[in-house]
Motif scaffolding. Structure first.
Motif, mmCIF file in Angstrom:
data_model
loop_
_atom_site.group_PDB
_atom_site.id
_atom_site.type_symbol
_atom_site.label_atom_id
_atom_site.label_comp_id
_atom_site.label_asym_id
_atom_site.label_seq_id
_atom_site.Cartn_x
_atom_site.Cartn_y
_atom_site.Cartn_z
ATOM 1 N N GLU A 1 7.847 44.184 23.847
ATOM 2 C CA GLU A 1 8.705 44.873 24.752
ATOM 3 C C GLU A 1 7.723 45.303 25.729
ATOM 4 O O GLU A 1 8.436 45.461 26.946
ATOM 5 N N THR B 1 11.574 45.680 18.776
ATOM 6 C CA THR B 1 11.609 44.653 20.031
ATOM 7 C C THR B 1 10.366 44.203 20.387
ATOM 8 O O THR B 1 9.406 44.868 20.673
ATOM 9 N N ASP C 1 17.605 38.942 37.365
ATOM 10 C CA ASP C 1 17.278 39.173 35.940
ATOM 11 C C ASP C 1 18.007 40.341 35.421
ATOM 12 O O ASP C 1 18.464 40.437 34.347
ATOM 13 N N THR D 1 11.409 39.239 25.612
ATOM 14 C CA THR D 1 11.492 40.197 24.337
ATOM 15 C C THR D 1 12.375 39.562 23.397
ATOM 16 O O THR D 1 13.101 38.500 23.628
ATOM 17 N N THR E 1 17.844 38.492 19.138
ATOM 18 C CA THR E 1 18.100 38.220 20.469
ATOM 19 C C THR E 1 17.101 37.862 21.162
ATOM 20 O O THR E 1 16.038 38.714 21.013
ATOM 21 N N TYR E 2 16.804 36.585 21.707
ATOM 22 C CA TYR E 2 15.696 36.298 22.550
ATOM 23 C C TYR E 2 16.165 36.442 24.140
ATOM 24 O O TYR E 2 17.137 35.919 24.556
ATOM 25 N N LYS E 3 15.475 37.305 24.803
ATOM 26 C CA LYS E 3 15.685 37.334 26.270
ATOM 27 C C LYS E 3 14.608 36.972 27.031
ATOM 28 O O LYS E 3 13.612 37.154 26.841
ATOM 29 N N THR F 1 19.840 34.919 27.856
ATOM 30 C CA THR F 1 19.617 35.225 26.334
ATOM 31 C C THR F 1 20.035 34.104 25.464
ATOM 32 O O THR F 1 20.834 33.244 25.764
ATOM 33 N N PRO G 1 20.944 38.599 32.690
ATOM 34 C CA PRO G 1 19.852 38.177 31.775
ATOM 35 C C PRO G 1 20.150 37.045 31.091
ATOM 36 O O PRO G 1 21.488 36.501 30.804
ATOM 37 N N THR H 1 14.455 40.975 20.146
ATOM 38 C CA THR H 1 15.102 42.027 19.374
ATOM 39 C C THR H 1 15.601 41.617 18.116
ATOM 40 O O THR H 1 16.379 40.815 18.073
ATOM 41 N N ASN I 1 12.406 35.745 30.348
ATOM 42 C CA ASN I 1 12.147 36.069 31.945
ATOM 43 C C ASN I 1 12.327 34.889 32.751
ATOM 44 O O ASN I 1 11.900 33.794 32.475
#
Length: 341
Positions: free
Chosen positions: A127, A124, A71, A105, A93-95, A77, A75, A107, A97
């Motif tokens: 976060e 974010t 990760d 998160t 931006t979608y990150k 995204t 990452p 952002t 897990n």
């Protein structure tokens, strides 16, 4: 294969915008939605990745430590863009897990935290929360904490507007596939409704690889956390978990869990059974995350807790916040049965 429409995740939505969106979505009216400061909602779609066939063997499950290391180095995204001065620029931006296969998160590139008092810091969402939006939650109960999905997911498919993650949960003997898709909604003139550019729809497919019937009651989906984005923001005034059921909107602040003169402190709450549960979420002064299930997918419970969250951009000062999860209809799965949510 039994197909059950389920949940989409909406990020950053004003409740007024959501209600207007729902009315437009059902009636197909052409009037555009007044642009809320933030936005979101939900829908369903066929999974685009797909689970391994019922006859396949379970893949080797990588270690959690390895997943965490991956990760950091690679990452996952999903970036949404909009046209600015004739060119496409990212605005959110979608990150994801890898552990839990969820949105860790979100952002917002053009929104800054309380910039008069702290160094510029993009907003974010979620976060400070370890668990991601869209993560499966098991054994939701009012007397003890639930268990969360610790499955390690990998990216198996990507398009311009979607990402598909897959993993195997050895404890429950479930293959799990999740597809997250950007879901802007257009009116009859082909114009994107203002708030809907933040919409994401989530499709989950489960394959029971055990030799027994699985009873997956008390399962839900995590809706993330909300807390003040700056320590100067009023604490209990705007931060709430909320849900809409039986035509009524209910909401509670973090102090709801600490008790008072007329009530005792509580570590968690499980609201339900609720009639006609249409959405649930968490909100701060300016932003919200909302879960909106399709009709066939509506559960009857809402799970919520209070937490203290550190603000990294303000010296890790702690602020009170809330988390939420929404239950889904009880699932019973025969061996090798697939259900799509």
């Amino acid at each position: 294969m039994d197909r059950t429409a389920w949940i989409i995740i909406g990020i950053c939505a004003a409740l007024l915008g959501l209600n207007i969106y729902m009315g437009n979505n059902k009636k197909a009216e052409t009037a555009p939605i007044p642009a809320p400061q933030t936005a979101a909602a939900a829908a369903n779609a066929p999974v685009t990745g797909g689970l391994p066939g019922a006859g396949t063997s379970a893949p080797e499950q990588p270690s959690v430590n390895k997943a965490l290391e991956e990760d950091k180095t690679a990452p996952i995204t999903l970036v949404a863009t909009q046209e600015v001065n004739g060119r496409q620029e990212p605005f959110i931006t979608y990150k994801f897990n890898r552990i839990g296969g969820s949105i860790g998160t979100v952002t917002l590139h053009n929104d800054i935290v309380d910039s008069q008092k702290v160094a510029d810091h993009n907003i974010t969402i979620n976060e400070a929360q370890q668990r991601g939006i869209g993560e499966l939650v098991f054994n939701m109960d009012a007397t003890q904490d639930p268990s969360y999905d610790n499955t390690v997911y990998k990216e198996v498919k990507r398009t311009a507007d979607s990402v598909t993650l897959e993993g195997y949960d050895p404890a429950r003997q479930l293959f799990i596939s999740k597809t997250y898709t950007l879901h802007p909604v257009k009116n009859l003139e082909g114009e994107v409704l203002p708030g809907s550019k933040y919409l994401i729809r989530l499709t989950v497919s489960l394959l029971n690889k055990s030799s027994n019937v699985q009873d997956l009651r008390y399962m839900g989906i995590f809706g993330g956390s909300a807390y003040p984005i700056a320590k100067s923001e009023p604490k209990d005034t705007y931060t709430h978990f909320f849900y809409h059921a039986d035509g009524s909107l209910e909401q509670e602040a973090p102090s709801y869990f600490t008790g008072g003169f007329f009530s005792s402190a509580k570590a968690r709450v499980l609201e339900g059974p609720l009639q006609d549960l249409t959405y649930a979420g968490v909100m701060s002064q300016y932003y919200a995350t909302i879960l909106l299930p399709q009709d066939q997918s509506r559960g009857s419970t809402v799970y919520a807790t209070r937490q203290e969250f550190p603000l990294t951009h303000e010296g890790n000062a702690l602020v009170p916040g809330v988390t939420v999860a929404m239950g889904i209809p009880n699932l019973t799965m025969a061996p090798n049965e697939i259900k799509t949510l």
